[in-house]
Design an enzyme around this catalytic site. Structure first.
Site, PDB file in Angstrom:
ATOM      1  N   ALA A   1       0.641  -1.224   0.002  1.00 47.29           N
ATOM      2  CA  ALA A   1      -0.122  -0.009  -0.131  1.00 47.29           C
ATOM      3  C   ALA A   1       0.663   1.128  -0.036  1.00 47.29           C
ATOM      4  O   ALA A   1       1.908   1.184   0.611  1.00 47.29           O
ATOM      5  CB  ALA A   1      -1.052   0.013   1.339  1.00 47.29           C
TER       6      ALA A   1
ATOM      7  N   VAL B   1       5.581  -1.180   2.065  1.00 51.17           N
ATOM      8  CA  VAL B   1       4.726   0.178   1.936  1.00 51.17           C
ATOM      9  C   VAL B   1       5.506   0.920   0.563  1.00 51.17           C
ATOM     10  O   VAL B   1       6.884   0.787   0.266  1.00 51.17           O
ATOM     11  CB  VAL B   1       5.276   1.144   3.216  1.00 51.17           C
ATOM     12  CG1 VAL B   1       5.320   2.702   2.845  1.00 51.17           C
ATOM     13  CG2 VAL B   1       4.763   0.699   4.400  1.00 51.17           C
ATOM     14  N   LYS B   2       4.618   1.431  -0.267  1.00 48.78           N
ATOM     15  CA  LYS B   2       5.050   1.886  -1.542  1.00 48.78           C
ATOM     16  C   LYS B   2       5.263   3.341  -1.523  1.00 48.78           C
ATOM     17  O   LYS B   2       4.528   4.045  -1.001  1.00 48.78           O
ATOM     18  CB  LYS B   2       3.774   1.720  -2.574  1.00 48.78           C
ATOM     19  CG  LYS B   2       3.796   0.130  -3.125  1.00 48.78           C
ATOM     20  CD  LYS B   2       2.701  -0.073  -4.022  1.00 48.78           C
ATOM     21  CE  LYS B   2       3.032   0.310  -5.306  1.00 48.78           C
ATOM     22  NZ  LYS B   2       1.908   0.334  -6.259  1.00 48.78           N
ATOM     23  N   VAL B   3       6.456   3.585  -2.043  1.00 42.47           N
ATOM     24  CA  VAL B   3       6.821   5.146  -2.019  1.00 42.47           C
ATOM     25  C   VAL B   3       7.351   5.534  -3.266  1.00 42.47           C
ATOM     26  O   VAL B   3       8.153   4.711  -4.269  1.00 42.47           O
ATOM     27  CB  VAL B   3       8.121   5.106  -0.979  1.00 42.47           C
ATOM     28  CG1 VAL B   3       8.533   6.837  -0.864  1.00 42.47           C
ATOM     29  CG2 VAL B   3       7.602   4.575   0.347  1.00 42.47           C
TER      30      VAL B   3
END
Ligand code: G3P
Length: 225
Positions: free
Chosen positions: A58, A84-86
């Site tokens: 996400a 965690v998508k960045v």
């Protein structure tokens, strides 16, 4: 190949978990917004469907690194295994360093160049997501860009994995697999297409007709042994 499904559609996720060797689910802000319901609810529903061992990705939305870190921690408080998508902006790269130092796995996203990918990998990203079709759409070569990312990972002996994303057809997925991409995330409609071939259907239909001519309709191996 590590297969992931790029969607927040619970029905599609549950179907894919049942049928395919699925390693996880990726979401992005557009995918989540399409569901038009609370993010927490969406993430918990996906987790329930995929079980404890598959990956769930996400994305953070803040514009500064410190707030991205807070978002990452908040996402992990909902689901302690979340990846965690960045995005690979300058603040995103800074956030990757901060988030990685917390021991949280990161997927670097919105990657359009191999150098963005390389810096994200050095900053601590586990997965690097090139947008294959979006590159093809602008007369670039998404597969070639991803292939260079694979080469950079090998050159520098990095732990990161290329996670091909943004596919509109199975040929893009195939070319990316040939280029040595470690993983792909694919929307449900394209995922289903990976198994489609009319000669497979007619081949199976032929087996059924021949079998049923001798052993009877609606029988299987268990019935006749
Ligand atoms: O998850 C990111 C990527 O898959 C975006 O895909 O189809 O919006 O280009 P698309």
């Amino acid at each position: 190949m590590i297969y992931m499904l790029d969607t927040a559609d619970i029905k599609a996720i549950c179907k894919a978990v049942d049928l395919y060797p699925l390693a996880g689910v990726t979401t992005n802000p557009s995918i989540v917004a399409k569901e038009n319901r609370p993010l927490k609810e969406i993430l918990l529903d996906i987790r329930e469907c995929i079980g404890p061992d598959r990956m769930l990705h996400a994305q953070v939305m803040a514009k500064d690194a410190e707030t991205m870190l807070q978002e990452a921690l908040a996402l992990r408080s909902i689901d302690p295994e979340i990846i965690v998508k960045v995005p690979v902006t300058p603040q995103g790269i800074k956030a990757m360093k901060l988030i990685a130092s917390e021991g949280i796995l990161i997927t670097a996203t919105a990657i359009l160049t191999p150098q963005q990918a390389l810096m994200a990998a050095v900053a601590g990203a586990e997965f690097l997501a090139p947008y294959v079709n979006r590159l093809d759409n602008i007369c670039s070569d998404g597969v070639a860009v991803a292939a260079e990312m694979v080469a950079l990972i090998e050159n520098y002996n990095l732990d990161a994995k290329v996670l091909g994303a943004s596919f509109k057809n199975t040929q893009q997925v195939h070319q990316l697999a040939l280029a040595g991409a470690h993983s792909v995330t694919i929307a449900p409609d394209v995922f289903d297409q990976l198994l489609v071939h009319p000669l497979t259907d007619s081949g199976v239909a032929g087996f059924v007709a021949d079998w049923e001519g001798v052993y009877g309709a609606d029988t299987n191996v268990l019935d006749v042994l």
